[in-house]
Design a protein around this motif. Structure first.
Motif, PDB file in Angstrom:
ATOM      1  N   UNK A   1       0.854  -1.195   0.000  1.00  0.00           N
ATOM      2  CA  UNK A   1       0.000   0.000   0.000  1.00  0.00           C
ATOM      3  C   UNK A   1       0.888   1.242   0.000  1.00  0.00           C
ATOM      4  N   UNK A   2       0.800   2.093  -1.018  1.00  0.00           N
ATOM      5  CA  UNK A   2       1.588   3.327  -1.028  1.00  0.00           C
ATOM      6  C   UNK A   2       1.298   4.169   0.210  1.00  0.00           C
ATOM      7  N   UNK A   3       2.322   4.884   0.688  1.00  0.00           N
ATOM      8  CA  UNK A   3       2.171   5.682   1.899  1.00  0.00           C
ATOM      9  C   UNK A   3       1.017   6.672   1.772  1.00  0.00           C
ATOM     10  N   UNK A   4       0.890   7.329   0.620  1.00  0.00           N
ATOM     11  CA  UNK A   4      -0.190   8.303   0.434  1.00  0.00           C
ATOM     12  C   UNK A   4      -1.556   7.648   0.598  1.00  0.00           C
ATOM     13  N   UNK A   5      -1.692   6.420   0.092  1.00  0.00           N
ATOM     14  CA  UNK A   5      -2.956   5.696   0.236  1.00  0.00           C
ATOM     15  C   UNK A   5      -3.179   5.290   1.692  1.00  0.00           C
ATOM     16  N   UNK A   6      -2.101   4.891   2.357  1.00  0.00           N
ATOM     17  CA  UNK A   6      -2.224   4.441   3.744  1.00  0.00           C
ATOM     18  C   UNK A   6      -2.612   5.592   4.669  1.00  0.00           C
ATOM     19  N   UNK A   7      -1.961   6.736   4.509  1.00  0.00           N
ATOM     20  CA  UNK A   7      -2.316   7.881   5.342  1.00  0.00           C
ATOM     21  C   UNK A   7      -3.728   8.356   5.031  1.00  0.00           C
ATOM     22  N   UNK A   8      -4.115   8.310   3.778  1.00  0.00           N
ATOM     23  CA  UNK A   8      -5.490   8.648   3.418  1.00  0.00           C
ATOM     24  C   UNK A   8      -6.482   7.685   4.046  1.00  0.00           C
ATOM     25  N   UNK A   9      -6.100   6.419   4.102  1.00  0.00           N
ATOM     26  CA  UNK A   9      -6.945   5.403   4.726  1.00  0.00           C
ATOM     27  C   UNK A   9      -7.134   5.693   6.213  1.00  0.00           C
ATOM     28  N   UNK A  10      -6.056   6.055   6.905  1.00  0.00           N
ATOM     29  CA  UNK A  10      -6.152   6.370   8.329  1.00  0.00           C
ATOM     30  C   UNK A  10      -7.019   7.604   8.558  1.00  0.00           C
ATOM     31  N   UNK A  11      -6.883   8.598   7.697  1.00  0.00           N
ATOM     32  CA  UNK A  11      -7.681   9.811   7.846  1.00  0.00           C
ATOM     33  C   UNK A  11      -9.170   9.534   7.604  1.00  0.00           C
ATOM     34  N   UNK A  12      -9.453   8.579   6.729  1.00  0.00           N
ATOM     35  CA  UNK A  12     -10.845   8.257   6.413  1.00  0.00           C
ATOM     36  C   UNK A  12     -11.463   7.293   7.417  1.00  0.00           C
ATOM     37  N   UNK A  13     -10.625   6.633   8.211  1.00  0.00           N
ATOM     38  CA  UNK A  13     -11.107   5.635   9.168  1.00  0.00           C
ATOM     39  C   UNK A  13     -10.485   5.916  10.534  1.00  0.00           C
TER      40      UNK A  13
END
Length: 226
Positions: free
Chosen positions: A106-118
């Motif tokens: 999982x790219x870091x940008x996607x992972x941080x976006x995932x944390x922000x969304x959840x």
């Protein structure tokens, strides 16, 4: 048929709801590594995290003398590389596949976006990181307070509980660790670990083979570590 020894160990993926899991899985791509293949190297900068889907990895750090200290073993459901993703610092350890490994990158940008969304997942991740810090502190205490035999028994209990499967002969440790890797995990020499395994075999508590351990008396090992 085999079955797990204890309830799930609480790896990252197991703690997610169905929706949270689906959201994470769609944000990355699958990749495979062969046994002994390096996933990431201590000191390098990479821009992804890894979710282990199948197989096992060892997390290790090199010593000044050229040896290897095994810090942890991670299996299906584990999250790898989250620290570097959060603080954007170089990798703090080398991660190597112990056997055939399949993971979600999982790219870091996607992972941080995932944390922000959840938001709930961020709290779960904080709990997991806290648990790893406590585990690291506990291991440092073990190195100074226990003999090699007791430290080996502690690691075998951990492996049996987290990755063990019941068989007619006992609890099969499904992680294919070598004696060198077990030595790196217990902070002892290979010779000392070999001797400790011999002691435990002599008690009839375990049987060992090439990259295979069967625990015949898990409670006896637990009592030894109390």
């Amino acid at each position: 048929m085999t079955s797990a020894v204890d309830p799930p160990s609480g790896e990252f993926l197991e703690l997610l709801t169905e929706g949270e899991r689906a959201d994470l899985l769609r944000r990355g791509g699958r990749r495979q590594w062969d046994r002994d293949e390096v996933v990431c190297t201590e000191g390098e900068r990479t821009d992804w995290v890894l979710l282990v889907l199948s197989g096992w990895v060892k997390v290790a750090s090199d010593t000044a003398r050229g040896g290897e200290v095994l810090l942890a073993v991670r299996g299906p459901g584990a999250l790898i590389g989250e620290l570097a993703a959060i603080d954007r610092q170089p990798r703090s350890a080398t991660v190597t596949a112990i056997d055939r490994l399949t993971g979600l990158v999982v790219p870091v940008a996607e992972f941080t976006g995932y944390l922000q969304a959840n938001g709930r997942v961020g709290f779960l991740l904080m709990r997991l990181l806290t648990g790893r810090l406590r585990d690291a502190d506990r291991k440092r205490i073990e190195f100074g307070a226990h003999s090699t035999t007791v430290r080996v028994a502690i690691r075998l209990v951990e492996l049996a509980v987290r990755f063990g499967q019941r068989t007619p002969d006992g609890v099969l440790v499904t992680v294919p660790l070598s004696q060198d890797e077990l030595a790196g995990w217990t902070g002892a020499s290979r010779e000392a670990v070999s001797k400790a395994l011999g002691v435990l075999r002599g008690y009839g508590w375990i049987t060992t083979g090439r990259r295979q351990i069967i625990v015949h008396d898990l409670e006896a090992l637990r009592l030894l570590t109390d």
